[in-house]
Design an enzyme around this catalytic site. Structure first.
Site, mmCIF file in Angstrom:
data_model
loop_
_atom_site.group_PDB
_atom_site.id
_atom_site.type_symbol
_atom_site.label_atom_id
_atom_site.label_comp_id
_atom_site.label_asym_id
_atom_site.label_seq_id
_atom_site.Cartn_x
_atom_site.Cartn_y
_atom_site.Cartn_z
ATOM 1 N N ILE A 56 -7.362 -88.204 -7.658
ATOM 2 C CA ILE A 56 -7.128 -87.133 -6.938
ATOM 3 C C ILE A 56 -6.185 -87.658 -5.899
ATOM 4 C CG2 ILE A 56 -8.703 -85.175 -7.060
ATOM 5 C CD1 ILE A 56 -10.428 -86.544 -4.953
ATOM 6 N N GLY A 57 -6.081 -88.581 -5.646
ATOM 7 C CA GLY A 57 -5.005 -89.145 -4.671
ATOM 8 C C GLY A 57 -4.858 -90.739 -4.723
ATOM 9 N N GLY A 59 -3.294 -93.589 -1.631
ATOM 10 C CA GLY A 59 -2.642 -93.726 -0.482
ATOM 11 C C GLY A 59 -2.230 -95.259 -0.382
ATOM 12 N N GLY A 62 -5.961 -97.072 -0.675
ATOM 13 C CA GLY A 62 -6.740 -97.029 -1.964
ATOM 14 C C GLY A 62 -6.499 -96.020 -2.676
ATOM 15 N N VAL A 64 -7.928 -92.688 -4.947
ATOM 16 C CA VAL A 64 -9.238 -91.625 -4.706
ATOM 17 C C VAL A 64 -9.458 -90.845 -5.856
ATOM 18 C CG1 VAL A 64 -10.207 -89.932 -3.203
ATOM 19 C CG2 VAL A 64 -8.798 -91.706 -2.202
ATOM 20 N N LYS A 79 -13.259 -93.546 -3.018
ATOM 21 C CA LYS A 79 -12.249 -94.258 -2.647
ATOM 22 C C LYS A 79 -12.209 -95.576 -2.829
ATOM 23 C CE LYS A 79 -9.222 -95.066 1.508
ATOM 24 N NZ LYS A 79 -8.824 -94.433 2.682
ATOM 25 N N ASP A 174 -3.834 -91.923 12.459
ATOM 26 C CA ASP A 174 -2.884 -91.608 11.384
ATOM 27 C C ASP A 174 -3.333 -90.181 10.883
ATOM 28 O OD1 ASP A 174 -0.989 -91.857 9.507
ATOM 29 O OD2 ASP A 174 -2.201 -92.926 8.197
HETATM 30 N N1 ATP Z 1 -13.310 -86.929 0.614
HETATM 31 C C1 ATP Z 1 -12.114 -86.617 -0.256
HETATM 32 N N2 ATP Z 1 -12.106 -85.309 -1.098
HETATM 33 C C2 ATP Z 1 -11.040 -85.017 -1.701
HETATM 34 N N3 ATP Z 1 -9.930 -85.675 -1.492
HETATM 35 C C3 ATP Z 1 -9.800 -86.817 -0.869
HETATM 36 C C4 ATP Z 1 -11.087 -87.460 -0.131
HETATM 37 N N4 ATP Z 1 -10.553 -88.257 0.605
HETATM 38 C C5 ATP Z 1 -9.008 -88.633 0.026
HETATM 39 N N5 ATP Z 1 -8.895 -87.585 -0.651
HETATM 40 C C6 ATP Z 1 -7.464 -87.495 -1.362
HETATM 41 O O1 ATP Z 1 -6.935 -88.638 -1.366
HETATM 42 C C7 ATP Z 1 -5.659 -88.905 -0.732
HETATM 43 C C8 ATP Z 1 -5.499 -90.262 -0.179
HETATM 44 O O2 ATP Z 1 -6.711 -90.545 0.505
HETATM 45 P P1 ATP Z 1 -6.705 -91.426 1.947
HETATM 46 O O3 ATP Z 1 -5.908 -91.060 2.752
HETATM 47 O O4 ATP Z 1 -8.089 -91.639 2.415
HETATM 48 O O5 ATP Z 1 -5.900 -92.933 1.268
HETATM 49 P P2 ATP Z 1 -5.286 -93.909 2.017
HETATM 50 O O6 ATP Z 1 -4.954 -95.129 1.167
HETATM 51 O O7 ATP Z 1 -6.000 -94.357 3.258
HETATM 52 O O8 ATP Z 1 -4.058 -93.101 2.421
HETATM 53 P P3 ATP Z 1 -2.805 -93.269 3.584
HETATM 54 O O9 ATP Z 1 -1.803 -93.933 2.713
HETATM 55 O O10 ATP Z 1 -2.388 -91.909 3.887
HETATM 56 O O11 ATP Z 1 -3.312 -94.124 4.790
HETATM 57 C C9 ATP Z 1 -5.705 -87.853 0.548
HETATM 58 O O12 ATP Z 1 -4.495 -87.299 0.898
HETATM 59 C C10 ATP Z 1 -6.605 -86.739 -0.300
HETATM 60 O O13 ATP Z 1 -5.425 -86.028 -1.338
#
Ligand code: ATP
Length: 383
Positions: A56-57, A59, A62, A64, A79, A174
């Protein structure tokens, strides 16, 4: 492909392979020791108990996944911590994120259920409550903008989450629309605590290179060495502006351009409104353009006076004068018509992230949690 990635993209099976026995390096002798499996995972469950549904994502820290807990059928978000650059166990951002999330329990902060491990102890997953939307993809995909009542509902919940965190001296660092999640029952959750910090004093020295540029407060842009919970409040102002305009409010292309567009919107800062301004390191290198007007009113021409007062309060240059989350919750903006909609009456939206990634790549992930101290002991040694 790394072992952990294989876990997640293990075609043909929906279950992640059984973990092997682990090798830990002895703290005393430096020699590799074989650890019996029953001690390997502490009190944490294994990732093999989750069925991966789709990605689903992704970043900086990590990837997700949406996944199903095969023990109780619950849908969760997993994640996977990025370990690429880590030689000595878990990245500090991951440890901070886990510690902070475990210490928070609030409706508007994403809940960390547990921590899980894959087939090696360098593959760590945060198992969180699943939220159907994030505000960034929602804003990108929705046909019509949020109504003002809906915006008020979102912002009120954001301020409630921030109020809870800030009273515990936790700064998110952030905040942006992609880190705000929304459930199908209209509940907003602040997520992604990878950059969050617990500050020991109201003002704490920290690196200025935090917060995504468009949401970055002026004290960070001017390289102040100490910053406070006020940096989250500036970002909250940018989020309110973005929801009202249905596009990013301050989309700078570089740090200098970011400063420039802030000045275009709010006027040039000076020591009369921000006494510490003259001593900020960045000002030794640049001369600011002179712009005497605050342009919030023309920019948000249909916003009520109470709404403009709230925005102005969030965009105080001086972080000491900037609105706190608890002050924002008292704002007349939330008490005047149109009133904030009840979260349960928020509309629901198609799940674009699942549609895009719904290829059902199969795999699973293991579980961990328990005492986090167990985890810290286990993940640092080389496996
Ligand atoms: N608990 C959750 N439920 C649903 N989707 C989630 C959840 N946690 C994260 N996501 C999805 O995953 C994406 C990336 O997660 P997250 O921001 O925690 O990762 P990151 O690597 O820390 O990102 P960033 O580069 O923004 O710091 C989020 O934008 C969201 O779309």
């Amino acid at each position: 492909m790394t072992e952990t990635k294989r876990d997640l993209e293990n075609a043909g099976s929906n279950l992640i392979p059984e973990p092997k026995k682990g090798l830990l390096t002895s703290f005393l002798t430096g020699e590799a020791m074989e650890i019996p499996e029953k001690y390997l995972y502490g009190k944490c469950r294994r990732v093999a108990e989750f069925e991966k549904l789709n990605r689903i994502g992704e970043g900086t820290y990590g990837i997700v996944y949406r996944a199903k807990d095969t023990q109780n059928g619950q849908i969760v978000a997993l994640k996977k911590m990025r370990m690429d650059r880590e030689r000595d166990g878990m990245p500090v951002s991951g440890i901070r994120e886990i510690n902070i999330l475990l210490s928070c329990r609030h409706q508007n902060i994403v809940r960390l259920h547990e921590v899980a491990v894959g087939s090696s102890l360098t593959s760590i997953f945060l198992c969180m409550e699943y939220c159907e939307q994030d505000l960034a993809s929602l804003l990108d995909n929705m046909n019509s903008a949020f109504s003002e009542s809906e915006i008020k509902c979102i912002m009120q919940q954001l301020f409630m989450g921030l109020d809870y965190m800030h009273k515990r001296y936790i700064v998110h660092r952030d905040l942006k629309v992609s880190n705000l999640l929304l459930t199908d029952t209209g509940i907003l959750k602040i997520a992604d605590f990878g950059l969050a910090r617990k500050i020991n004093a109201p003002e704490c020295p920290m690196t200025p290179n935090v917060v995504t540029l468009w949401y970055r407060a002026p004290e960070l842009l001017f390289q102040s060495k100490t910053h406070t919970t006020a940096i989250d409040m500036w970002a909250a102002g940018c989020i309110l502006g973005e929801l009202l305009l249905h596009k990013p409010l301050l989309p700078g292309r570089s740090e200098l351009n970011q400063i420039e567009i802030i000045i275009d919107l709010l006027g040039t800062p000076n020591t009369a409104i921000w006494p510490e301004f003259a001593n900020l390191p960045m000002l030794e290198n640049i001369t600011l353009k002179s712009q005497p007007y605050n342009n919030l009113k023309p920019k948000f021409s249909s916003l009520s006076n109470a709404g403009l007062r709230l925005l102005n309060f969030l965009f105080m240059y001086d972080p000491k004068k900037r609105a706190t989350a608890s002050e924002c919750l008292q704002s007349t903006y939330f008490k005047e018509e149109p009133l904030p909609v009840d979260p349960h009456l928020m509309p629901t939206f198609p799940q674009h992230r699942n549609l895009k990634n719904g290829n059902g790549e199969s795999s699973t992930v293991t579980n961990l949690l328990g005492a986090f101290s167990d985890l810290r002991e286990l993940v640092s040694p080389s496996i």
